[in-house]
Design an enzyme around this catalytic site. Structure first.
Site, PDB file in Angstrom:
ATOM      1  CB  SER A   1      -0.851   0.086   1.281  1.00 19.21           C
ATOM      2  OG  SER A   1      -0.334  -0.238   2.469  1.00 19.21           O
TER       3      SER A   1
ATOM      4  CD  GLU B   1       0.355   7.456   5.280  1.00 15.82           C
ATOM      5  OE1 GLU B   1       0.424   6.612   5.788  1.00 15.82           O
ATOM      6  OE2 GLU B   1       0.946   8.654   6.038  1.00 15.82           O
TER       7      GLU B   1
ATOM      8  CG  ASP C   1       0.031  13.466  16.884  1.00 21.63           C
ATOM      9  OD1 ASP C   1      -0.339  12.974  17.913  1.00 21.63           O
ATOM     10  OD2 ASP C   1       0.864  12.904  15.895  1.00 21.63           O
TER      11      ASP C   1
ATOM     12  CG  PHE D   1       9.308  13.557   8.823  1.00 19.01           C
ATOM     13  CD1 PHE D   1       8.778  14.836   8.889  1.00 19.01           C
ATOM     14  CD2 PHE D   1       8.744  12.889   7.793  1.00 19.01           C
ATOM     15  CE1 PHE D   1       8.174  15.476   7.881  1.00 19.01           C
ATOM     16  CE2 PHE D   1       8.311  13.491   6.533  1.00 19.01           C
ATOM     17  CZ  PHE D   1       7.714  14.812   6.561  1.00 19.01           C
TER      18      PHE D   1
ATOM     19  CG  HIS E   1       1.535   1.843   4.557  1.00 12.22           C
ATOM     20  ND1 HIS E   1       0.105   1.726   3.883  1.00 12.22           N
ATOM     21  CD2 HIS E   1       1.806   2.864   5.165  1.00 12.22           C
ATOM     22  CE1 HIS E   1      -0.222   3.187   4.094  1.00 12.22           C
ATOM     23  NE2 HIS E   1       0.529   3.681   5.036  1.00 12.22           N
TER      24      HIS E   1
HETATM   25  P1  FAD Z   1      -3.743   5.920  20.057  1.00 10.98           P
HETATM   26  O1  FAD Z   1      -3.760   4.525  19.638  1.00 10.98           O
HETATM   27  O2  FAD Z   1      -5.134   6.290  20.786  1.00 10.98           O
HETATM   28  O3  FAD Z   1      -2.339   5.875  21.224  1.00 10.98           O
HETATM   29  C1  FAD Z   1      -2.054   7.154  21.382  1.00 10.98           C
HETATM   30  C2  FAD Z   1      -1.433   6.945  22.457  1.00 10.98           C
HETATM   31  O4  FAD Z   1      -2.405   7.132  23.799  1.00 10.98           O
HETATM   32  C3  FAD Z   1      -0.344   6.008  22.996  1.00 10.98           C
HETATM   33  O5  FAD Z   1       0.814   6.545  23.730  1.00 10.98           O
HETATM   34  C4  FAD Z   1      -1.128   5.070  23.712  1.00 10.98           C
HETATM   35  O6  FAD Z   1      -0.268   4.211  24.467  1.00 10.98           O
HETATM   36  C5  FAD Z   1      -2.163   5.898  24.460  1.00 10.98           C
HETATM   37  N1  FAD Z   1      -3.334   5.171  25.004  1.00 10.98           N
HETATM   38  C6  FAD Z   1      -4.180   4.648  24.002  1.00 10.98           C
HETATM   39  N2  FAD Z   1      -5.419   4.144  24.759  1.00 10.98           N
HETATM   40  C7  FAD Z   1      -5.304   4.589  25.682  1.00 10.98           C
HETATM   41  C8  FAD Z   1      -5.974   4.715  27.018  1.00 10.98           C
HETATM   42  N3  FAD Z   1      -7.113   3.750  27.108  1.00 10.98           N
HETATM   43  N4  FAD Z   1      -5.596   5.110  28.349  1.00 10.98           N
HETATM   44  C9  FAD Z   1      -4.348   5.791  28.310  1.00 10.98           C
HETATM   45  N5  FAD Z   1      -3.537   5.795  27.343  1.00 10.98           N
HETATM   46  C10 FAD Z   1      -3.806   5.246  26.029  1.00 10.98           C
HETATM   47  N6  FAD Z   1      -2.046  11.334  12.316  1.00 10.98           N
HETATM   48  C11 FAD Z   1      -2.621  12.311  11.705  1.00 10.98           C
HETATM   49  O7  FAD Z   1      -3.205  13.408  12.352  1.00 10.98           O
HETATM   50  N7  FAD Z   1      -3.443  12.127  10.503  1.00 10.98           N
HETATM   51  C12 FAD Z   1      -2.991  10.789   9.922  1.00 10.98           C
HETATM   52  O8  FAD Z   1      -3.755  10.633   8.697  1.00 10.98           O
HETATM   53  C13 FAD Z   1      -2.116  10.128  10.186  1.00 10.98           C
HETATM   54  N8  FAD Z   1      -1.970   8.704  10.012  1.00 10.98           N
HETATM   55  C14 FAD Z   1      -1.047   7.894  10.525  1.00 10.98           C
HETATM   56  C15 FAD Z   1      -0.975   6.677   9.583  1.00 10.98           C
HETATM   57  C16 FAD Z   1      -0.085   5.744  10.492  1.00 10.98           C
HETATM   58  C17 FAD Z   1      -0.036   4.525   9.696  1.00 10.98           C
HETATM   59  C18 FAD Z   1       0.423   6.093  11.585  1.00 10.98           C
HETATM   60  C19 FAD Z   1       1.556   4.923  12.303  1.00 10.98           C
HETATM   61  C20 FAD Z   1       0.389   7.111  12.181  1.00 10.98           C
HETATM   62  C21 FAD Z   1      -0.503   8.182  11.526  1.00 10.98           C
HETATM   63  N9  FAD Z   1      -0.791   9.287  12.123  1.00 10.98           N
HETATM   64  C22 FAD Z   1      -1.641  10.340  11.648  1.00 10.98           C
HETATM   65  C23 FAD Z   1      -0.142   9.785  13.384  1.00 10.98           C
HETATM   66  C24 FAD Z   1      -1.036   9.466  14.722  1.00 10.98           C
HETATM   67  O9  FAD Z   1      -2.150   9.873  14.651  1.00 10.98           O
HETATM   68  C25 FAD Z   1      -0.144   9.874  15.919  1.00 10.98           C
HETATM   69  O10 FAD Z   1       0.890   8.949  16.004  1.00 10.98           O
HETATM   70  C26 FAD Z   1      -0.811  10.010  17.111  1.00 10.98           C
HETATM   71  O11 FAD Z   1       0.047  10.435  18.269  1.00 10.98           O
HETATM   72  C27 FAD Z   1      -1.318   8.619  17.780  1.00 10.98           C
HETATM   73  O12 FAD Z   1      -2.543   7.975  17.216  1.00 10.98           O
HETATM   74  P2  FAD Z   1      -2.776   6.776  17.432  1.00 10.98           P
HETATM   75  O13 FAD Z   1      -3.994   6.333  16.220  1.00 10.98           O
HETATM   76  O14 FAD Z   1      -1.683   5.669  17.267  1.00 10.98           O
HETATM   77  O15 FAD Z   1      -3.506   6.740  18.958  1.00 10.98           O
END
Ligand code: FAD
Length: 283
Positions: free
Chosen positions: A8, A10, A101, A208, A258
């Protein structure tokens, strides 16, 4: 290798007309690799979100499979629902669900705090319509309180209904395979595809990586810095390092790759062609 690995690519939504035209050409060049999907990033804030939808539709119009990213920071549940229904109406079947973020200056997290809650919300609203991808961090998410809770939080996302995952880009196959072992011990069996960053600009990758917690091994950093502005040497060295990494990951059993393309095709295509020449069955 029996099963074809899932490839894939991105993209991020281009801001200018020139960028949009270029993305169409980049997409068609990469389409030769018959990817499982092209994904499009999502940013908190109105104009960025419109840009994501427009980019998603433009890829769909090129006849290519597309997976929009969707993040819950800075977006209300009502807005998320509207976006989900719009994607469903357009026949989109795959999403990358993220927390996201907050951009600097934007103080509000939104109604959903974590990606696991977004996965639950998508399932509540749209049942099994979407194949849901989530993010994984073999080198630990930068805000995680500790490695074990980060791993458990990842498992929670899968148990909330995600179908597969994509990792933050990495340069260490050991970190990836260790993560796979750890998640399997916790009962996770979904595909976790490693994220690959073809390096084209050393300043950019160093910046980055600082922000997203991706580790660049010291020897790679030192080599990149030693090339200064000699782009040719940077490209050559990066091609060698990243294609070796991809081959190691696939040979070790990674279910796909990816690519974070940064809206460019050249470096990614060169790596894909190298993998094909090594009979890695990606096409
Ligand atoms: P989560 O899975 O919610 O985790 C975030 C943090 O919170 C982690 O430290 C985790 O340990 C902690 N956490 C999770 N659940 C809990 C809980 N219940 N209680 C306490 N702590 C918890 N960002 C963008 O803005 N737009 C994008 O399109 C984008 N695409 C991405 C694509 C990929 C493949 C990746 C790897 C990252 C991407 N990001 C994007 C970045 C991402 O949004 C950030 O890394 C963000 O900080 C975390 O997102 P997450 O979905 O992993 O969060």
């Amino acid at each position: 290798m029996s099963r074809k690995p899932s490839i894939s690519f991105e993209f991020f939504p281009p801001k200018t007309e020139e960028g949009k035209n270029k993305l169409g050409r980049v997409c068609m060049a990469l389409a030769d690799m018959r990817p499982a999907f092209f994904s499009v990033t999502f940013g908190a804030g109105g104009t960025t979100q419109q840009g994501s939808l427009a980019t998603v539709l433009s890829i769909q119009q090129l006849g290519q499979p597309v997976a929009p990213h969707l993040s819950c920071v800075g977006t209300s549940c009502a807005q998320l629902k509207e976006i989900l229904l719009s994607y469903r109406e357009h026949g989109i079947r795959r999403l990358v669900a993220l927390r996201g973020d907050l951009p600097s200056g934007m103080g509000q997290y939104g109604e959903l705090r974590y990606a696991s809650q977004l996965v639950e919300f998508i399932r509540e609203q749209t049942g099994d319509w979407f194949h849901i991808e989530v993010a994984a961090y073999p080198e630990i998410h930068p805000q995680a309180s500790n490695p074990q809770s980060d791993l458990e939080n990842f498992v929670r996302k899968i148990k909330s209904g995600a179908n597969s995952a994509i990792t933050q880009y990495l340069f260490s196959s050991d970190a990836y395979f260790r993560f796979i072992d750890d998640t399997q011990k916790l009962g996770v069996n979904v595909p976790i595809v490693p994220g690959i960053m073809p390096i084209t600009n050393s300043h950019q990758i160093l910046r980055f990586s600082e922000n997203c917690g991706a580790d660049i091994p010291r020897w790679i950093k030192q080599r990149l810095q030693s090339y200064g502005d000699d782009m040719e040497s940077i490209r050559e060295f990066s091609f060698e390092v990243v294609s070796n990494l991809c081959a190691q990951l696939l040979r070790g059993g990674a279910p796909g790759l990816h690519f974070y393309t940064l809206n460019k095709s050249e470096a990614t295509l060169k790596i894909c062609k190298e993998l094909i020449s090594q009979q890695l069955n990606i096409n």
